[in-house]
Design a protein around this motif. Structure first.
Motif, PDB file in Angstrom:
ATOM      1  N   LYS B 154       0.821  -1.206   0.000  1.00  0.00           N
ATOM      2  CA  LYS B 154       0.000   0.000   0.000  1.00  0.00           C
ATOM      3  C   LYS B 154       0.863   1.267   0.000  1.00  0.00           C
ATOM      4  O   LYS B 154       0.567   2.239  -0.705  1.00  0.00           O
ATOM      5  N   LEU B 155       1.923   1.246   0.792  1.00  0.00           N
ATOM      6  CA  LEU B 155       2.709   2.470   0.987  1.00  0.00           C
ATOM      7  C   LEU B 155       3.855   2.625  -0.011  1.00  0.00           C
ATOM      8  O   LEU B 155       4.285   3.725  -0.305  1.00  0.00           O
ATOM      9  N   GLY B 156       4.392   1.505  -0.452  1.00  0.00           N
ATOM     10  CA  GLY B 156       5.514   1.572  -1.377  1.00  0.00           C
ATOM     11  C   GLY B 156       6.849   1.644  -0.658  1.00  0.00           C
ATOM     12  O   GLY B 156       6.911   1.919   0.554  1.00  0.00           O
ATOM     13  N   ALA B 157       7.934   1.423  -1.390  1.00  0.00           N
ATOM     14  CA  ALA B 157       9.268   1.389  -0.795  1.00  0.00           C
ATOM     15  C   ALA B 157       9.603   2.745  -0.167  1.00  0.00           C
ATOM     16  O   ALA B 157       9.161   3.785  -0.646  1.00  0.00           O
ATOM     17  N   GLY B 158      10.380   2.687   0.906  1.00  0.00           N
ATOM     18  CA  GLY B 158      10.859   3.907   1.563  1.00  0.00           C
ATOM     19  C   GLY B 158       9.871   4.503   2.534  1.00  0.00           C
ATOM     20  O   GLY B 158      10.172   5.496   3.202  1.00  0.00           O
ATOM     21  N   ALA B 159       8.675   3.911   2.668  1.00  0.00           N
ATOM     22  CA  ALA B 159       7.676   4.459   3.584  1.00  0.00           C
ATOM     23  C   ALA B 159       8.150   4.322   5.025  1.00  0.00           C
ATOM     24  O   ALA B 159       8.796   3.345   5.391  1.00  0.00           O
ATOM     25  N   LYS B 160       7.815   5.334   5.845  1.00  0.00           N
ATOM     26  CA  LYS B 160       8.254   5.351   7.251  1.00  0.00           C
ATOM     27  C   LYS B 160       7.214   4.628   8.108  1.00  0.00           C
ATOM     28  O   LYS B 160       6.044   5.031   8.159  1.00  0.00           O
ATOM     29  N   VAL B 161       7.681   3.580   8.801  1.00  0.00           N
ATOM     30  CA  VAL B 161       6.744   2.790   9.604  1.00  0.00           C
ATOM     31  C   VAL B 161       7.288   2.550  11.015  1.00  0.00           C
ATOM     32  O   VAL B 161       8.473   2.715  11.273  1.00  0.00           O
ATOM     33  N   VAL B 162       6.360   2.183  11.916  1.00  0.00           N
ATOM     34  CA  VAL B 162       6.758   1.766  13.283  1.00  0.00           C
ATOM     35  C   VAL B 162       6.056   0.460  13.616  1.00  0.00           C
ATOM     36  O   VAL B 162       5.044   0.104  13.002  1.00  0.00           O
ATOM     37  N   ILE B 163       6.619  -0.244  14.601  1.00  0.00           N
ATOM     38  CA  ILE B 163       6.017  -1.500  15.064  1.00  0.00           C
ATOM     39  C   ILE B 163       5.584  -1.328  16.519  1.00  0.00           C
ATOM     40  O   ILE B 163       6.302  -0.738  17.316  1.00  0.00           O
ATOM     41  N   ILE B 164       4.366  -1.807  16.836  1.00  0.00           N
ATOM     42  CA  ILE B 164       3.940  -1.873  18.239  1.00  0.00           C
ATOM     43  C   ILE B 164       3.976  -3.353  18.602  1.00  0.00           C
ATOM     44  O   ILE B 164       3.211  -4.154  18.056  1.00  0.00           O
ATOM     45  N   GLU B 165       4.878  -3.689  19.537  1.00  0.00           N
ATOM     46  CA  GLU B 165       5.110  -5.103  19.859  1.00  0.00           C
ATOM     47  C   GLU B 165       4.207  -5.588  20.982  1.00  0.00           C
ATOM     48  O   GLU B 165       3.662  -4.803  21.749  1.00  0.00           O
ATOM     49  N   GLY B 166       4.138  -6.911  21.080  1.00  0.00           N
ATOM     50  CA  GLY B 166       3.440  -7.537  22.205  1.00  0.00           C
ATOM     51  C   GLY B 166       4.379  -7.640  23.396  1.00  0.00           C
ATOM     52  O   GLY B 166       5.382  -6.946  23.467  1.00  0.00           O
ATOM     53  N   ASN B 167       4.008  -8.524  24.338  1.00  0.00           N
ATOM     54  CA  ASN B 167       4.830  -8.677  25.540  1.00  0.00           C
ATOM     55  C   ASN B 167       6.239  -9.130  25.215  1.00  0.00           C
ATOM     56  O   ASN B 167       6.423 -10.155  24.560  1.00  0.00           O
ATOM     57  N   PRO B 168       7.259  -8.398  25.691  1.00  0.00           N
ATOM     58  CA  PRO B 168       8.626  -8.854  25.450  1.00  0.00           C
ATOM     59  C   PRO B 168       8.798 -10.221  26.127  1.00  0.00           C
ATOM     60  O   PRO B 168       8.353 -10.410  27.244  1.00  0.00           O
ATOM     61  N   GLY B 169       9.386 -11.150  25.431  1.00  0.00           N
ATOM     62  CA  GLY B 169       9.595 -12.474  26.026  1.00  0.00           C
ATOM     63  C   GLY B 169       8.561 -13.483  25.574  1.00  0.00           C
ATOM     64  O   GLY B 169       8.796 -14.681  25.649  1.00  0.00           O
ATOM     65  N   ALA B 170       7.397 -13.014  25.086  1.00  0.00           N
ATOM     66  CA  ALA B 170       6.389 -13.953  24.610  1.00  0.00           C
ATOM     67  C   ALA B 170       6.776 -14.402  23.212  1.00  0.00           C
ATOM     68  O   ALA B 170       7.153 -13.594  22.365  1.00  0.00           O
ATOM     69  N   ASP B 171       6.674 -15.716  22.953  1.00  0.00           N
ATOM     70  CA  ASP B 171       7.148 -16.261  21.688  1.00  0.00           C
ATOM     71  C   ASP B 171       6.371 -15.715  20.499  1.00  0.00           C
ATOM     72  O   ASP B 171       6.942 -15.333  19.482  1.00  0.00           O
ATOM     73  N   ASN B 172       5.019 -15.652  20.632  1.00  0.00           N
ATOM     74  CA  ASN B 172       4.253 -15.170  19.484  1.00  0.00           C
ATOM     75  C   ASN B 172       4.549 -13.699  19.205  1.00  0.00           C
ATOM     76  O   ASN B 172       4.578 -13.257  18.063  1.00  0.00           O
ATOM     77  N   ALA B 173       4.847 -12.937  20.286  1.00  0.00           N
ATOM     78  CA  ALA B 173       5.210 -11.532  20.086  1.00  0.00           C
ATOM     79  C   ALA B 173       6.516 -11.448  19.303  1.00  0.00           C
ATOM     80  O   ALA B 173       6.658 -10.656  18.364  1.00  0.00           O
ATOM     81  N   ALA B 174       7.470 -12.300  19.676  1.00  0.00           N
ATOM     82  CA  ALA B 174       8.772 -12.294  19.002  1.00  0.00           C
ATOM     83  C   ALA B 174       8.616 -12.705  17.541  1.00  0.00           C
ATOM     84  O   ALA B 174       9.170 -12.065  16.638  1.00  0.00           O
ATOM     85  N   GLN B 175       7.810 -13.763  17.301  1.00  0.00           N
ATOM     86  CA  GLN B 175       7.597 -14.247  15.935  1.00  0.00           C
ATOM     87  C   GLN B 175       6.942 -13.189  15.054  1.00  0.00           C
ATOM     88  O   GLN B 175       7.310 -12.975  13.918  1.00  0.00           O
ATOM     89  N   ARG B 176       5.927 -12.503  15.638  1.00  0.00           N
ATOM     90  CA  ARG B 176       5.220 -11.487  14.857  1.00  0.00           C
ATOM     91  C   ARG B 176       6.151 -10.327  14.534  1.00  0.00           C
ATOM     92  O   ARG B 176       6.125  -9.773  13.449  1.00  0.00           O
ATOM     93  N   LYS B 177       6.995  -9.994  15.487  1.00  0.00           N
ATOM     94  CA  LYS B 177       7.938  -8.903  15.219  1.00  0.00           C
ATOM     95  C   LYS B 177       8.881  -9.313  14.082  1.00  0.00           C
ATOM     96  O   LYS B 177       9.148  -8.534  13.159  1.00  0.00           O
ATOM     97  N   LEU B 178       9.359 -10.564  14.133  1.00  0.00           N
ATOM     98  CA  LEU B 178      10.248 -11.055  13.065  1.00  0.00           C
ATOM     99  C   LEU B 178       9.556 -10.981  11.712  1.00  0.00           C
ATOM    100  O   LEU B 178      10.154 -10.576  10.714  1.00  0.00           O
ATOM    101  N   GLY B 179       8.260 -11.366  11.707  1.00  0.00           N
ATOM    102  CA  GLY B 179       7.496 -11.316  10.464  1.00  0.00           C
ATOM    103  C   GLY B 179       7.391  -9.899   9.922  1.00  0.00           C
ATOM    104  O   GLY B 179       7.597  -9.652   8.723  1.00  0.00           O
ATOM    105  N   PHE B 180       7.099  -8.929  10.857  1.00  0.00           N
ATOM    106  CA  PHE B 180       7.035  -7.526  10.437  1.00  0.00           C
ATOM    107  C   PHE B 180       8.393  -7.084   9.885  1.00  0.00           C
ATOM    108  O   PHE B 180       8.479  -6.378   8.879  1.00  0.00           O
ATOM    109  N   MET B 181       9.473  -7.521  10.557  1.00  0.00           N
ATOM    110  CA  MET B 181      10.815  -7.146  10.125  1.00  0.00           C
ATOM    111  C   MET B 181      11.105  -7.711   8.725  1.00  0.00           C
ATOM    112  O   MET B 181      11.746  -7.056   7.906  1.00  0.00           O
ATOM    113  N   ASP B 182      10.617  -8.935   8.481  1.00  0.00           N
ATOM    114  CA  ASP B 182      10.791  -9.533   7.152  1.00  0.00           C
ATOM    115  C   ASP B 182      10.178  -8.631   6.089  1.00  0.00           C
ATOM    116  O   ASP B 182      10.767  -8.388   5.033  1.00  0.00           O
TER     117      ASP B 182
END
Lengths: 333, 311, 517
Positions: B154-182
Motif C-alpha cells: 500500500k505504501l511503497g518502498a521507503g515508507a516510514k513505519v513503526v512497530i507496536i510489539e506484544g509482551n517482550p519475552g512472549a514467543d508469538n510476540a517475538a515471531q510477529r515482530k520477526l514477520g514484520f521485520m521480514d
C-alpha cells in the motif's frame, strides 16, 4: 497601636511562616516536575503544543484514580482494586451505552450513572469489609481486585465492547486551546478534592484518623463512617475514570486497567502523601501524576528502549520518595 | 460477627478442597491447557473446543485457563494435576516456551499423549530435556509478514513505519515482530521505531501518541495484535491524521470489524483461533486411538483479512 | 532499703566525667554547658523540668546523638560513642522512658535480643535463651512472669521491669534509668529500689532521672540539677532540701499551689451515678458503683491493673460495659460510643496522650477543636478564623505556651501537650471530666499549673473523676478518694482521713487475701 493588635500581627506573621513551609513542601515536588520538563525540553517536539495535549491526555485517567487513592491512603488504607474496578465499571457502562434503541444522549447519561454506581458499590464493599472486620485494606482490595475482574469477564463473556455513540467519541477528543476536555474535568475533580480535604470538617477528621485513629475515635468521631466514606469516594472516582477511559479509547473491555492501581499509588506517594496515612495533599497528587506522565512521554521522545524506560521510571519513584524525606527534614528544622 | 467469620472460613475451605474427578471409563479424557481466558482470542478458542467436544461426543474435555497472559505457574500446576489424574491426552498452548518443557516431559514420560499448539516450545530447551514433540499451530511469523507485506504494498518502498510489539519475552510476540521485520526488509520500508505496548489498548494509545510526536512523518503502523490496533487508531484520530497513516494488525477480533469497514485498519490476520484447539484435540485423539505419532510442525491455516472481507 | 548500701567514697576516681558538654539542634540550644561526674557505686539523680536537657544528655551518653562541644572521659579515656552499640560496649546501659520492646516477641526473646544464644546453622538455642531470661528476671525479682509470654500481654509496669532486665544483660558499669517509676505503683517502685541497691553494691554507677523528688531523696547519693541546658547545681543529697532542688529547677520559688488544702463541700447535685458498672476485663459481676457530684473532685487510687483505666473507659464508652447502669443527672443512659458520651457533656483525658489523646503531627488548633468541630464549622465547612480564635482563647485560659496555633502539637513540651488535651475537652464545655494520670510525664512547674486549673474547673461546678498512681497528687487534689482493687471499689477515704497508708491498705487488701475468688 495597642498590644492586642501587636500580638495579632506577630501571630499573623507566624502563620505566614507556617504557610510558607507548607508551600515549600509542595514546591519541592513542583521543582522536581519543572526540572524534569527542563531536561526533556532539549528533545525536539517535547514542548510542542500537540505533545503537551498528548501528555495531558495521558495523565488524565491516572490523575482521576490518584485523587480517589489519596483519600484512601490518607486514612492509612490502600486500594489495590481500582484497575479491576475501572474495568468492571467500564464494561457495565459500555453494556448500557450500547443497549439497542436508546437515544445516544440518554444512553451516555445512563452509562455514566451506572459506572459511578458500580464504582460506589465496590468502594462500599472495600470500605465496609475492611472497617467492620478490621481487615487490612491491602488484603480486602486484593480480594475485590479479583472479584471485579472476574465480574467484568463474566458480564462480557470476555469480549470487548465497542461502537459507542459518535458524539461521545468526539467528546473524548475535544480540546480547548490545546487542553483536553477530559483533563479539564480531572482538574475540576482535583479542585473539589482539595476543597474537601482542606476546607471541610470531613477532610479534617480524615487527616485526624490517618494520624491517630484512636484519638479521633475518643474525640467522638465515627471512624467506621469515615473509612467507608474514603473508599466510597475512591469508588466514585474510579467510576468517573472508567467513563473517561471509554471516551478516550472508544472501547470497554474486561482486560483493561491492569496495573492502574500501581500507577495511582505511585502518583500519590511521589506527591508526598505518606503511605502510613495522615499526611499529604491533593495538589501533591496532581504534581505526582504529572511527573509520571511527563516521564513516560519524555523517555519515549528521547528514544530510550522500553527496558531502559521501565528502569528509569522505577528509579524516579524511589528518588522522589527519598527527596521527600529530605524535604521533610528541611521543613521541620 | 464470629458466626460470619466461621461461615467465611468454611466457604473458603470448601473452595480450596479439590473436587474428586471421576470420568466415564470408556471415553478418553483430554486435558486442555489454555492461556488467559480473559483474552477474547483464547476464550473463543475454548468455546470452539467445547463445541467440538459436544459435536464429536466420544471424549471428555477438561479445560484449564490462566488468570493472565504471563501466569506460567497455573499452567505448570494444571499439567501436573492432569498427570495425577491420568488423563489420556494433554493439549497445551504454552505461555512460556521454555518453562513448560520439564512438566510436559514428565507428562510424556507418564505415557500421556501431548500435543503442543498455538505457541511452539523452544527447540533448544526440548533438545536439552530430551523431549521430542510435534507442534500444531499457525506460523505467526508468516502471518505477520502477510500483514506487513500488505502495508508495504500500500505504501511503497521507503515508507516510514513503526512497530507496536506484544509482551517482550512472549514467543508469538517475538515471531510477529520477526514477520514484520521480514516485510520491512522485503518491502524496503524505513523502520523508525519499535516499542512494546504489552498487548494493551490504553498503553498502545499512549505509546503510539508519543511515537507520533517524536516522528510526525509516520506513514504506517504494524501492531502485533488487534487490541493495540484499537488504541493506535484512536491516537491517529486524536492527532487528526485519519487516512494519512495506515495500520495493520493481527487476530481479527470483532472490535476491529468496523475499523476495517471504515478503512481505518488496512488489514489484519485471522489464524482461525476458534478451530485451533479443536484441531489439536483431533490430532491428539488420533494418536490416542493408535494413529501415527506427530512429527515436526503441523501448520494450521492463516488468512489475511481486509476491508473486502467485511460486508 | 537502698540507703543500706555503702555510700560511694567522695575521693574515688569518677567512672565518667562530663565537662562543658554542648548541643544545639538547628537554632535551638538543647545543652549549653553540662558538667557532672559519676563515682563508682553511687546513685546519682538527674533532675530538671521538661526541656531542661535531660533527654538530650542521655541520648549523648548512649550514642544516639553526638555532642557539639565539651569533653566526656570514661575511665580516664575520651568517650565518644557514635552508635548505641558503642555505648553498650563501653558498659553504659540505658532504660529509656519510651519502651523499646518488641511486642509480639516473647519476654525471653526481648531480654536476649541483642545477643541471642545460637546453635548450629544460626538456629536459636531456646533452652539456653529461656534459662538466661529466667535468670535475668529472677535477678530483679520478677519470678512470677513466664519468659515465654509475649511482651504484648504484659502490663506497663512489667514491661518496664523487662526493659531493666534487658539492660542488665550486658556488662554494665553505668546504668541510666530514665523516669523508671513513672508507670510503677508504690510496691513496684520499692522492688525497683531494691534492685538499684543491689547494683550499687556491685559497684555499678546508676543515673536516676525522675520527677519524683521524694524518690530522689530516698535512694540517691548525689543530685545534679539541669536548667535550660545547663548544670546549675550538684550536691550530696544529705545536705540538700526539696525547696533547694525545686528552686534550682524552676529558677523561682514555686507557688505554694501544690500544698494548699482545699475546703469544698461535696454536697452538689449528682452528676453521674454508676451502679454495678462492669468492664469486659472485670473478673466479677458486681462491677463498680458510686456517685459523682458537681463541683467535686473524686480521686481513684489503686495498683496498676486494678481496673481504674477500664472504669473510665467503660463510662466513656471507649469500651462498652458488659453490664450495669449509668445515670446522668438522674436519667439512665446507655452510651454506644464516645460520641454519645461527649454529647452528654463528658470529656476523657486519657492515660496515654501520644497514643490516644493527641494527633501529634497535626496543628495545635486542629487538636484543640478535634472534639468540638461543630462549634468551628458551618454546614460542614471549617471556619479557620473561629478555630484560631477559640484556640487562642483557651490557650490563654490554661496558660498554654506555644508559638503559633498552626504549629504541630509535637513541638510542645509534655506539660503543654497535656494542656492541649485539656483544652480539647474544655472547648466542648463539658460538665464531667474523666482524667487518667493527668500529670504523667509533666514537669513540676506545669504540674502545679494543671492542679490549679483542675481546681478552678471544679470551683466552676464541673465534676472531676481523677485516676492517678501518684498518691500525693490525689491527696492534694481530691475531695474524696475511692480505692480500687481487682476491678471493684475496695474502700473509700474521706478528705479528713487522707493518708498514704490508709489508701495503700485498701489497695493491697485483695493482694493479701489471696486465693479465694
Amino acid at each position: 497601636m495597642d498590644t492586642t493588635d501587636l500580638t495579632t500581627a506577630q501571630a499573623g506573621s507566624k502563620t505566614i511562616a507556617t504557610t510558607t513551609k507548607t508551600v515549600l513542601r509542595e514546591a519541592g515536588i513542583g521543582i522536581a516536575l519543572i526540572a524534569l520538563i527542563i531536561v526533556f525540553s532539549f528533545t525536539p517536539h517535547f514542548l510542542s503544543s500537540s505533545n503537551v495535549t498528548n501528555i495531558l491526555t495521558q495523565v488524565t485517567i491516572n490523575l482521576v484514580l490518584s485523587i480517589g487513592m489519596t483519600f484512601v491512603i490518607l486514612i492509612g488504607g490502600i486500594d489495590l482494586s481500582v484497575g479491576s474496578v475501572l474495568s468492571f465499571c467500564a464494561v457495565v457502562a459500555g453494556t448500557v451505552m450500547t443497549l439497542p434503541g436508546l437515544d445516544p444522549a440518554v444512553a451516555v447519561f445512563l452509562a455514566t450513572i451506572s459506572a459511578i454506581v458500580a464504582g460506589i458499590g465496590f468502594g462500599l464493599l472495600n470500605g465496609l469489609i475492611s472497617a467492620w472486620w478490621a481487615i487490612p485494606s491491602f488484603i480486602v482490595t486484593l480480594g475485590t481486585l479479583n472479584i471485579a475482574r472476574g465480574a467484568a469477564l463474566q458480564v462480557t463473556n470476555a469480549s470487548t465492547i465497542y461502537s459507542f455513540p459518535a458524539a461521545f467519541n468526539a467528546f473524548g477528543s475535544q480540546t480547548f486551546y490545546g487542553i483536553p476536555l477530559l483533563f479539564l474535568i480531572a482538574l475540576v475533580l482535583v479542585a473539589i478534592g482539595w476543597f474537601v480535604l482542606t476546607k471541610t470538617v470531613f477532610g479534617r477528621v480524615l487527616y485526624g484518623i490517618g494520624n491517630n485513629e484512636e484519638a479521633a475515635r475518643l474525640a467522638g468521631h465515627n471512624v467506621f463512617f469515615y473509612k467507608v466514606a474514603a473508599f466510597t469516594i475512591c469508588g466514585v472516582l474510579v467510576g468517573i475514570g472508567a467513563i473517561i477511559y471509554m471516551a478516550r479509547l472508544n472501547i470497554a473491555s474486561p482486560i483493561i486497567g491492569i496495573g492502574f492501581e500501581l500507577n495511582a499509588i505511585a502518583a500519590v506517594i511521589i506527591g508526598g502523601t505518606s503511605l502510613s496515612g495522615g499526611r499529604g495533599s491533593i495538589v501533591g497528587t496532581l504534581l505526582g501524576a504529572c511527573i509520571i506522565g511527563v516521564l513516560a512521554n519524555g523517555l519515549i521522545l528521547l528514544g530510550l528502549s522500553d527496558f531502559m524506560r521501565q528502569m528509569i521510571t522505577g528509579f524516579v519513584i524511589i528518588l522522589a520518595v527519598i527527596l521527600d524525606k529530605y524535604r521533610e527534614r528541611l521543613t521541620k528544622a | 460477627m464470629k458466626f460470619a467469620r466461621l461461615i467465611a472460613a468454611s466457604v473458603l475451605a470448601g473452595t480450596l478442597a479439590m473436587p474428586a474427578a471421576s470420568y466415564a471409563a470408556d471415553k478418553p479424557v483430554v486435558g486442555l491447557v489454555m492461556k488467559s481466558l480473559a483474552n477474547e482470542f483464547f476464550k473463543n478458542m475454548l468455546e470452539g473446543a467445547k463445541a467440538h467436544e459436544a459435536k464429536r461426543g466420544d471424549y471428555t474435555l477438561k479445560a484449564v485457563g490462566m488468570q493472565s497472559e504471563t501466569d506460567v505457574e497455573t499452567q505448570i500446576n494444571a499439567i501436573e494435576s492432569f498427570i495425577t489424574q491420568k488423563v489420556d491426552a494433554i493439549v497445551v498452548a504454552p505461555s512460556d516456551s521454555r518453562a513448560l518443557v520439564p512438566p510436559i516431559k514428565r507428562a510424556v514420560d507418564a505415557g500421556i499423549t501431548v500435543v503442543n499448539f498455538d505457541v511452539a516450545l523452544d527447540d533448544k530447551a526440548k533438545q536439552e530435556a530430551g523431549l521430542k514433540l510435534a507442534f500444531v499451530g499457525p506460523d505467526n511469523r508468516e502471518g505477520a509478514k502477510m500483514a506487513g507485506d500488505a502495508l508495504a504494498k500500500k505504501l511503497g518502498a521507503g515508507a516510514k513505519v513503526v512497530i507496536i510489539e506484544g509482551n517482550p519475552g512472549a514467543d508469538n510476540a517475538a515471531q510477529r515482530k520477526l514477520g514484520f521485520m521480514d516485510s520491512v526488509t522485503a518491502g524496503k520500508l524505513d523502520l523508525l521505531d519499535s516499542r512494546t505496548a504489552h498487548w494493551e489498548t490504553e498503553e498502545a494509545n499512549t505509546v503510539f501518541s508519543n511515537m507520533l510526536t517524536a516522528h510526525p512523518d509516520i506513514q504506517g503502523v504494524m501492531a502485533a495484535n488487534d487490541s493495540m490496533v484499537l488504541g493506535v487508531v484512536k491516537a491517529i484520530e486524536a492527532a487528526g491524521k485519519t487516512g494519512k497513516i495506515e495500520v495493520v494488525g493481527f487476530d481479527n477480533i470483532p472490535a476491529v470489524q468496523p475499523l476495517l469497514k471504515e478503512k481505518k485498519l488496512l488489514a489484519t490476520v485471522d489464524q482461525f483461533g476458534q478451530l485451533m484447539a479443536a484441531n489439536a484435540i483431533d490430532k491428539a485423539l488420533g494418536v490416542v486411538a493408535g494413529g501415527k505419532p506427530l512429527e515436526g510442525w503441523v501448520k494450521t491455516d492463516i488468512k489475511l483479512v481486509t476491508s473486502d472481507d467485511v460486508k | 532499703m537502698a540507703g543500706a548500701a555503702a555510700p560511694a567514697p567522695a575521693g574515688a576516681a569518677p567512672v565518667i566525667e562530663l565537662s562543658g558538654v554542648k548541643k544545639r539542634f538547628g537554632g535551638v540550644v538543647a545543652l549549653n554547658g553540662v558538667s557532672f561526674s559519676l563515682r563508682p557505686g553511687e546513685v546519682h539523680a538527674l533532675v530538671g523540668e521538661n526541656g531542661a536537657g535531660k533527654s538530650t544528655l542521655i541520648k549523648i551518653l548512649c550514642g544516639i546523638i553526638q555532642r557539639d562541644a565539651g569533653s566526656i572521659t570514661l575511665g580516664g579515656e575520651t568517650y565518644d560513642p557514635h552508635t548505641p552499640g558503642d555505648a553498650k560496649k563501653a558498659g553504659i546501659q540505658v532504660v529509656h522512658q519510651e519502651f523499646n520492646l518488641l511486642p509480639y516477641l516473647s519476654v525471653a526473646e526481648n531480654i536476649c535480643f541483642e545477643d541471642m544464644p545460637r546453635k548450629a546453622f544460626g538456629m536459636v538455642d531456646y533452652p539456653t535463651l529461656y534459662a538466661k531470661a529466667r535468670k535475668a528476671l529472677d535477678a530483679i525479682g520478677l519470678g512470677d512472669v513466664d519468659v515465654r509470654r509475649p511482651v504484648e500481654s504484659l502490663g506497663v509496669a512489667h514491661r518496664q521491669l523487662v526493659e531493666i532486665a534487658r539492660a542488665l544483660m550486658g556488662e554494665s558499669r553505668i546504668l541510666i534509668l530514665d523516669e523508671p517509676t513513672a508507670t510503677l505503683t508504690a510496691r513496684e517502685t520499692e522492688r525497683l529500689f531494691q534492685i538499684i541497691a543491689a547494683l550499687k553494691a556491685k559497684g555499678v554507677a546508676v543515673v536516676f532521672v525522675s520527677h519524683h523528688l521524694n524518690e530522689v531523696f530516698s535512694i540517691c547519693d548525689r543530685v545534679t540539677v539541669l536548667r535550660n541546658g545547663e548544670s546549675v547545681m550538684t550536691a550530696d543529697i544529705a545536705g540538700t532540701t526539696t525547696d533547694q532542688l525545686v528552686t534550682n529547677m524552676v529558677g523561682r520559688q514555686l507557688a505554694a499551689a501544690m500544698a494548699t488544702a482545699r475546703d469544698l463541700d461535696t454536697g452538689g447535685r449528682t452528676a453521674l451515678s454508676l451502679r454495678n458498672l462492669r468492664h469486659p476485663a472485670s473478673p466479677h459481676a458486681e462491677g463498680v458503683s458510686f456517685d459523682l457530684h458537681y463541683g467535686e473532685i473524686l480521686g481513684i487510687a489503686g495498683l496498676v491493673g486494678s481496673g481504674r483505666t477500664e472504669l473510665l473507659r467503660s463510662i466513656f464508652a471507649a469500651d462498652l460495659p458488659l453490664s450495669g447502669t449509668i445515670e446522668r443527672d438522674g436519667q439512665p443512659r446507655r452510651y454506644r460510643n464516645p460520641k454519645q458520651a461527649i454529647r452528654d457533656g463528658i470529656g476523657f483525658v486519657t492515660e496515654d496522650r501520644k497514643e490516644e489523646g493527641l494527633i501529634l503531627g497535626m496543628a495545635i488548633a486542629a487538636n484543640v477543636t478535634l472534639a468540638s468541630l461543630r462549634k468551628v464549622s458551618r454546614l460542614g465547612l471549617l471556619d479557620k478564623r473561629e478555630e484560631t480564635r477559640l484556640t487562642r482563647a483557651l490557650g490563654d485560659e490554661i496558660r498554654l505556651k506555644y508559638g503559633d496555633t498552626a504549629d504541630a502539637v509535637s513541638t510542645l513540651s509534655g506539660g503543654n501537650q497535656q494542656k492541649v488535651v485539656l483544652a480539647k475537652w474544655l472547648a466542648n464545655n463539658p460538665k464531667i471530666l474523666l482524667l487518667d494520670e493527668p500529670t504523667r510525664g509533666v514537669d513540676v512547674g506545669a504540674k502545679a499549673e494543671i492542679y490549679a486549673l483542675l481546681r478552678g474547673l471544679s470551683e466552676k461546678g464541673l465534676a472531676l473523676l481523677i485516676v492517678s498512681s501518684e498518691l500525693p497528687e490525689l491527696i492534694t487534689l481530691s475531695d474524696r478518694i475511692l480505692v480500687m482493687s481487682k476491678h471493684r471499689i475496695a474502700g473509700e477515704v474521706a478528705r479528713a482521713d487522707f493518708s498514704e497508708e490508709r489508701i495503700l491498705n485498701f489497695a493491697y487488701k485483695d493482694e493479701r487475701n489471696h486465693g479465694h475468688h
